[in-house]
Design a protein around this motif. Structure first.
Motif, short mmCIF file in Angstrom:
data_model
loop_
_atom_site.label_atom_id
_atom_site.label_comp_id
_atom_site.label_asym_id
_atom_site.label_seq_id
_atom_site.Cartn_x
_atom_site.Cartn_y
_atom_site.Cartn_z
N TYR A 339 0.87 -1.17 0.00
CA TYR A 339 0.00 0.00 0.00
C TYR A 339 0.90 1.22 0.00
N ASP A 340 0.47 2.22 -0.71
CA ASP A 340 1.32 3.39 -0.95
C ASP A 340 1.67 4.16 0.31
N ALA A 341 0.69 4.25 1.20
CA ALA A 341 0.85 5.23 2.28
C ALA A 341 -0.19 4.91 3.34
N GLY A 342 -0.91 5.95 3.81
CA GLY A 342 -2.00 5.72 4.75
C GLY A 342 -3.28 5.29 4.05
N ASP A 343 -3.27 5.27 2.73
CA ASP A 343 -4.46 4.85 1.96
C ASP A 343 -4.25 3.42 1.45
N HIS A 344 -5.30 2.90 0.80
CA HIS A 344 -5.23 1.52 0.30
C HIS A 344 -4.89 1.47 -1.18
N GLY A 504 -8.12 8.01 -4.74
CA GLY A 504 -6.67 7.79 -4.68
C GLY A 504 -5.96 9.02 -5.19
N GLY A 505 -4.65 9.06 -5.00
CA GLY A 505 -3.87 10.21 -5.47
C GLY A 505 -3.70 10.17 -6.97
N THR A 506 -3.32 11.29 -7.58
CA THR A 506 -3.18 11.32 -9.04
C THR A 506 -1.81 10.84 -9.51
N TYR A 507 -0.76 11.23 -8.78
CA TYR A 507 0.61 11.00 -9.25
C TYR A 507 0.74 11.35 -10.73
N ALA A 508 0.15 12.49 -11.08
CA ALA A 508 0.21 12.96 -12.48
C ALA A 508 1.55 13.65 -12.73
N ASP A 553 12.39 12.89 -6.61
CA ASP A 553 11.23 12.23 -6.00
C ASP A 553 10.47 11.46 -7.07
N TRP A 554 9.23 11.08 -6.78
CA TRP A 554 8.49 10.24 -7.73
C TRP A 554 8.29 10.92 -9.08
N ALA A 555 8.24 12.27 -9.09
CA ALA A 555 8.00 12.98 -10.34
C ALA A 555 9.30 13.40 -11.02
N ASP A 610 8.23 21.57 0.46
CA ASP A 610 7.44 20.74 -0.44
C ASP A 610 6.70 19.65 0.34
N TRP A 611 5.69 19.08 -0.29
CA TRP A 611 4.98 17.93 0.27
C TRP A 611 6.00 16.80 0.45
N GLY A 612 6.13 16.29 1.67
CA GLY A 612 7.14 15.25 1.90
C GLY A 612 8.54 15.83 2.00
N ASN A 726 1.61 15.10 7.43
CA ASN A 726 1.94 14.03 8.37
C ASN A 726 1.52 12.65 7.91
N GLU A 727 1.70 12.38 6.61
CA GLU A 727 1.41 11.01 6.18
C GLU A 727 2.72 10.22 6.23
N HIS A 728 2.63 8.93 6.04
CA HIS A 728 3.83 8.11 5.85
C HIS A 728 3.67 7.48 4.48
N THR A 729 4.76 7.23 3.79
CA THR A 729 4.65 6.64 2.45
C THR A 729 5.85 5.72 2.17
N ILE A 730 5.64 4.84 1.20
CA ILE A 730 6.71 3.91 0.84
C ILE A 730 7.90 4.62 0.19
N ASN A 731 7.66 5.74 -0.49
CA ASN A 731 8.81 6.42 -1.11
C ASN A 731 9.59 7.23 -0.08
N TRP A 732 8.90 7.80 0.89
CA TRP A 732 9.63 8.58 1.90
C TRP A 732 10.46 7.64 2.79
N ASN A 733 9.90 6.51 3.16
CA ASN A 733 10.68 5.59 4.00
C ASN A 733 11.88 5.01 3.25
O1 9MR Z 1 3.62 12.50 -2.30
C1 9MR Z 1 2.66 13.05 -3.17
C2 9MR Z 1 2.93 14.52 -3.34
O2 9MR Z 1 4.18 14.73 -3.96
C3 9MR Z 1 1.82 15.16 -4.14
O3 9MR Z 1 2.03 16.54 -4.19
C4 9MR Z 1 0.48 14.83 -3.50
C5 9MR Z 1 -0.70 15.41 -4.25
O4 9MR Z 1 -0.85 14.82 -5.48
O5 9MR Z 1 0.30 13.44 -3.40
C6 9MR Z 1 1.27 12.80 -2.62
O6 9MR Z 1 1.07 11.45 -2.66
C7 9MR Z 1 -0.04 10.88 -2.00
C8 9MR Z 1 -0.73 9.98 -3.00
O7 9MR Z 1 -1.27 10.75 -4.02
C9 9MR Z 1 -1.76 9.07 -2.36
N1 9MR Z 1 -1.20 8.33 -1.30
C10 9MR Z 1 -0.60 9.18 -0.26
C11 9MR Z 1 0.49 10.04 -0.84
C12 9MR Z 1 1.17 10.88 0.22
O8 9MR Z 1 0.38 11.87 0.74
#
Ligand code: 9MR
Length: 747
Positions: A339-344, A504-508, A553-555, A610-612, A726-733
């Motif tokens: 799972y990516d983070a705190g979501d499914h 879910g998140g976009t990761y666009a 980062d992921w992008a 930045d986010w994360g 304050n989320e946790h994620t697989i990429n940050w860890n």
């Molecule tokens: O880590 C992502 C961050 O860089 C983006 O700005 C943000 C908004 O799109 O989304 C973050 O990723 C989240 C993902 O979309 C869904 N799972 C939780 C991720 C961490 O918050």
């Protein structure tokens, strides 16, 4: 209940006090009550209930009998619709509530009454028998006349009686002034400094002249002393600060403190053992993020849980997942993965960079001068595969790789070879929610070029790393990587939609030149083939300056190619220039760190964190650490080590961002199954979990209510509701694991 005069008076006094504190000239909207009949004097109208709840007037309150055994909070609710919210306006949401018997959880929300049911504000307090008054402020992120004030009381195992009164949503209130508790003004790495490493701290003070400091051991004796270095006002916090360098002290010990300006720091160790522990904890995190497998309590005491998304009711299952309507006419078995983070959700973009960085932690151990492969070996991570003679790190990553491979469009289907961007719930779910209890429909989202290249890059990297242990698996990965590469070349501009963010998140990401470069680099490193080398050498990304303030980062994945071309043995023409570019990037991050009174290699434009941001800081440190691996020059080793201090408490908030590490540490990360803050029967995230950290964007309503106007480092709050800080994620860890492993190797 009839509103009492005293309440109003008290409120007026409070407002007067707040108003006087506001800067002159700031516009003040009028306070307007948005809720109808929040006092329940003669009727419960216009409040509605779900069909399984009957509400009645009891002593001037609304009381309701709530059935037990519903899976989700929203399965039993009382609410009011058609509330108007104005974007950017602040609201005070307050109510009284009680629950009998004691300890039931309420989820109170202000959100959208129609799909996609966005929540603009939510809290989940535990109810008392005697009742409590709850009061919060938040800022509306939208304009709408279709907001709902909802009290969700489902998801409790047993039936109970819920009562509420004096519900109010007051518009035009000034946002609350939130004061974080930052403890002593001497900021240290609360975890540990290495005996033979740099030791730096930061003092927050009004003083402008240097001050004497003392280092005390656990028994209170002074073991070193010196003077601070005044640094002026730090832009990332707005504080006047001094820095302290006590690196000349090199003896081991625990329970040290720094004393300066009448303040005593939180205690810390001078000892490497915490980093050895963290190397493993940060990687053990991945097992409890696994989808499609029961988590064994004997391996992770307190974290055992049922397998998620294997088609056992109420789960819909990831074994037979259809596409979003109109996207494809097949279903895929996409079980497994993390799972990516705190979501499914499970996302190929982000799964890819996470896989790369964890695998790179292993790959570094093969080639770096201080690398120690056996530390990540079989039996190191206490996972079900421990004992199979394969390094545990590789076993853990294989769980994700297998999922990434399953996301590839099968042969014979349109877009064969491309990878679906992501798979997740049709709608966002609330918190807490165990993976096995998620009732939402799961959907595959369209293939994207970025996802396909994430697959190509990581499967290619896997092919070389798994080869000594499983030749067939390595070959399977390489074949998938080649196919993905060709598919991406044929469809170079299929971008994930920025509006595909429901459930879910976009990761666009609309720039995939860096993903092409990363994938070509990995394919070249594994095969040595000319066509991939030619692509790398011909890509403008190859010579671009990619080590900017925000790092990778992921992008922004170019570094995942560049670093490996520099670090992993290969014969690329002009490789020396590649190495030089990494060293140049490291020099820049080192200069940033040396300029920074908090000693971090991160100074984003205009101080916009930045986010994360915590993982951006770690990734910049990875570049510095890589320069050490390339050159052996001690300045890089020192810079990489010093970068850790910020994460462990040498920061404006005096908090360690890693759960279980440091006297005061982040432990309420936004999570659906480590949701202890909302459900006391659940654990906090496991030790070694990194929090996202300061995020100037404060996109979530909870943070907006508390942190409006925050400066850089202050844009963080350790609350489960703050998903943007304050989320946790697989990429940050993964960034944490990579750096923890580097530091552990320096001892
Ligand atoms: O880590 C992502 C961050 O860089 C983006 O700005 C943000 C908004 O799109 O989304 C973050 O990723 C989240 C993902 O979309 C869904 N799972 C939780 C991720 C961490 O918050």
């Amino acid at each position: 209940m009839k509103r009492r005069r005293t309440t109003l008076l008290a409120l007026t006094t409070l407002l007067a006090a707040t108003l006087t504190a506001l800067p002159a000239g700031s516009a003040q909207a009028e306070e307007v009550e948005q809720v109808k009949n929040g006092t329940f004097d003669t009727t419960t109208a216009p409040w509605w209930t779900t069909g399984n709840v009957t509400a009645a007037l009891t002593d001037g309150r609304l009381c309701a009998e709530i059935p037990g055994g519903t899976p989700n909070r929203w399965d039993a609710a009382v609410g009011q619709n058609d509330v108007t919210l104005v974007k950017g306006e602040s609201y005070r949401f307050s109510f009284s509530a009680s629950g009998v018997p004691q300890g039931k959880v309420l989820r109170a929300i202000v959100g959208l009454q129609v799909a996609p049911y966005d929540t603009y504000f939510e809290v989940s307090p535990q109810l008392n028998v005697s009742g409590d008054r709850y009061s919060y402020t938040f800022t509306s992120p939208v304009d709408t006349a279709q907001a709902q004030v909802g009290f969700q009381v489902g998801g409790n195992a047993d039936p109970f009686t819920f009562c509420m009164d004096d519900v109010s949503l007051l518009g035009g209130v000034p946002p609350e002034v939130y004061e974080p508790d930052t403890g002593p003004r001497v900021r240290v790495n609360q975890v540990a400094y290495l005996p033979a490493g740099p030791k730096n701290a930061t003092l927050v003070t009004e003083a402008t002249a240097k001050l004497p400091w003392q280092l005390k051991n656990a028994s209170g004796s002074v073991v070193a002393r010196g003077s601070t270095r005044p640094r002026g006002v730090d832009a990332s916090s707005g504080q006047n600060v001094h820095s302290i360098d006590f690196g000349s002290y090199r003896k081991r010990g625990t329970g040290f403190t720094l004393v300066v300006d009448g303040e005593t720091s939180r205690p810390f160790d001078i000892d490497p053992s915490a980093y050895r522990r963290l190397r493993l904890d940060s990687l053990k995190y991945y097992y409890t993020q696994r989808s499609g497998i029961a988590i064994r309590d004997d391996l992770r005491p307190g974290y055992g849980r049922a397998a998620g998304h294997l088609n056992a009711a109420p789960n819909k299952g990831d074994d037979d997942v259809p596409c979003q309507p109109g996207v494809c006419d097949y279903t895929l078995d996409v079980t497994g993965g993390w799972y990516d983070a705190g979501d499914h959700g499970k996302y190929v973009v982000n799964g890819g960079i996470s896989t790369w960085e964890v695998l790179s932690t292993y790959e570094r151990s093969l080639y770096a001068r201080t690398g120690r492969t056996h530390k990540l070996g079989d039996g190191s991570l206490d996972i079900p595969e421990s004992g199979n003679k394969v390094p545990d790190l590789l076993d853990e990553v294989r769980w994700e790789l297998d999922f990434l491979l399953k996301m590839q469009v099968p042969r014979g289907k349109p877009l064969a070879g491309m990878a679906h961007h992501k798979i997740h719930d049709e709608q966002w779910t609330g918190l807490p929610l165990m993976p096995a209890d998620d009732p939402q429909k799961r959907e595959l989202h369209p293939p994207s070029t970025a996802a396909t290249l994430n697959l190509a890059a990581t499967a290619a990297q896997a092919a070389r790393l798994y080869r000594p242990f499983d030749r067939a698996y390595a070959a399977k990965n390489l074949a998938a990587a080649r196919t993905a590469w060709e598919a991406a070349r044929a469809h170079p501009d299929m971008y994930a939609s920025e509006s595909d963010g429901t459930g879910g998140g976009t990761y666009a990401d609309n720039n995939v030149a860096d993903e092409f470069y990363w994938a070509a680099a990995q394919l070249y490193l594994t095969t040595g083939e000319k066509k991939y080398a030619d692509f790398v050498l011909g890509s403008p990304v190859h010579t671009a300056d990619i080590f900017g303030p925000i790092g990778f980062d992921w992008a922004r994945t170019a570094a995942a190619g560049r670093l490996d071309l520099a670090l992993v043995p290969n014969k690329l023409p002009g490789r020396d220039k590649v190495r030089q570019s990494v060293i140049k990037g490291a020099d820049r991050y080192l200069a940033t760190l040396q300029d920074h009174p908090y000693g971090l290699p991160y100074a984003p434009d205009k101080n916009l964190y930045d986010w994360g941001s915590n993982h951006q800081i770690l990734n910049n440190a990875v570049v510095i650490a890589s320069a050490y691996d390339l050159t052996g020059a001690s300045k890089y080793r020192e810079g990489a080590l010093q970068s850790m201090d910020y994460l462990f408490g040498r920061n404006a908030l005096n908090i360690s961002y890693v759960t279980g590490y440091g006297e005061v540490n982040a432990h309420n990360q936004h999570a659906r199954w480590y949701a202890h803050q909302l459900d006391p029967t659940q654990p906090n995230p496991p030790a070694g979990t990194l929090a996202g950290g300061a995020n100037s964007g404060i996109q979530d309503p909870f943070a907006q209510g508390k942190l409006q106007g925050c400066v850089g480092q202050f844009c963080y709050i350790d609350d489960i509701q703050s998903w943007s800080t304050n989320e946790h994620t697989i990429n940050w860890n993964a960034a944490l694991a990579r750096m923890a492993s580097f530091v552990a190797d320096q001892t």
